[in-house]
Enzyme design. Structure first.
Site, PDB file in Angstrom:
ATOM      1  CB  CYS A  14      -0.919   0.003   1.212  1.00 27.38           C
ATOM      2  SG  CYS A  14      -1.930   1.504   1.326  1.00 27.38           S
ATOM      3  CE  LYS A  41     -10.357  -5.048   3.648  1.00 28.37           C
ATOM      4  NZ  LYS A  41     -11.328  -4.049   3.171  1.00 28.37           N
ATOM      5  CB  VAL A  54      -3.951  -0.360   5.705  1.00 35.25           C
ATOM      6  CG1 VAL A  54      -4.330  -1.545   6.564  1.00 35.25           C
ATOM      7  CG2 VAL A  54      -3.700  -0.799   4.259  1.00 35.25           C
ATOM      8  CD  GLU A  71      -8.817   7.907   4.256  1.00 40.08           C
ATOM      9  OE1 GLU A  71      -8.355   8.592   3.315  1.00 40.08           O
ATOM     10  OE2 GLU A  71      -9.178   6.725   4.111  1.00 40.08           O
ATOM     11  CB  SER A  72      -2.199   8.082   4.313  1.00 41.40           C
ATOM     12  OG  SER A  72      -2.712   8.695   3.143  1.00 41.40           O
TER      13      SER A  72
END
Length: 231
Positions: A14, A41, A54, A71-72
């Site tokens: 990711c 998951k 993720v 949320e990145s």
């Protein structure tokens, strides 16, 4: 999920996880990774991940359950605001806003890359190739002198684009796409990011092999485009 240190719920491939990992490393924050199989998951993950995606960052809370960030972009902004490491955003509000705009531009490149690497359709693949080339040409005009997006200081924009460029480290061993032709600043930026310790450490050593498995699983046209009789 409880730990004495921050825990980053991750997936091996990711790019958004890589963003968070890079920022954690740049800020000098100790953290653990916990890898998730996104095809199966686990229940504990689904209970704490509102979107089922993720990265997640679990932050220990004394006497309570961990606080969970998802949320990145949110994770990275939280780290910028709370951790003492070198600032990853410019101090000037206008420049900072412009950087955030280029971070969104990076997310749009990732959306194009998803199609580029997973499509089975030759025409769609070639269209995305042209789109990506045009976007990197736009970046070429924005870049400061090397090594990083804004010059000498590593920024949040660099953390966004490092996972983008990592894809091409593999793709360009398969065939010459021409996407980066005539873009000296972008190419210098790519090289600088590729050797940055936080970027190197954002993935496991078997990342290229895992990415190849992913491409084969999707029967990606990219592999057919890159096939040669001597392989």
């Amino acid at each position: 999920m409880q730990s004495e240190t921050l825990t980053l719920a991750s997936h091996y491939l990711c790019p958004y996880v890589q963003r968070a990992s890079i920022v954690l490393s740049e800020k000098g924050v100790a953290f653990e990774r916990r890898y998730i199989d996104l095809a199966a998951k686990p229940d504990w993950f689904l209970r704490i991940s509102p979107l089922g995606k993720v990265p997640l960052l679990a932050i220990p809370q004394a006497g309570r359950d961990d606080a969970i960030l998802f949320e990145s972009a949110v994770i990275c902004e939280y780290l910028e605001e709370t951790q003492a490491g070198a600032p990853l955003h410019p101090a000037d509000p206008l420049t900072r806003a412009r950087h955030r705009g280029w971070m969104e531009f990076g997310s749009s490149v990732l959306a194009d890359l998803w199609v580029y690497e997973t499509t089975k359709d030759a025409e769609q693949f070639e269209a995305k190739c042209r789109t990506l080339a045009a976007k990197f040409a736009t970046l070429e005009q924005e870049l400061a002198e090397r090594p990083y997006f804004a010059g000498q200081h590593f920024s949040m924009v660099d953390a966004v684009f490092a996972p983008v460029f990592r894809y091409f480290e593999l793709f360009e061993t398969l065939f010459e796409s021409g996407i980066f032709d005539g873009l000296p600043r972008v190419n210098a930026w790519r090289k600088a990011l590729a050797v940055r310790p936080s970027v190197v450490d954002a993935v496991t050593e078997d990342y290229p092999e895992r990415l190849m498995v992913f491409l084969r699983r999707h029967d990606a046209y990219l592999l057919a485009r890159g096939w040669r009789p001597d392989r």
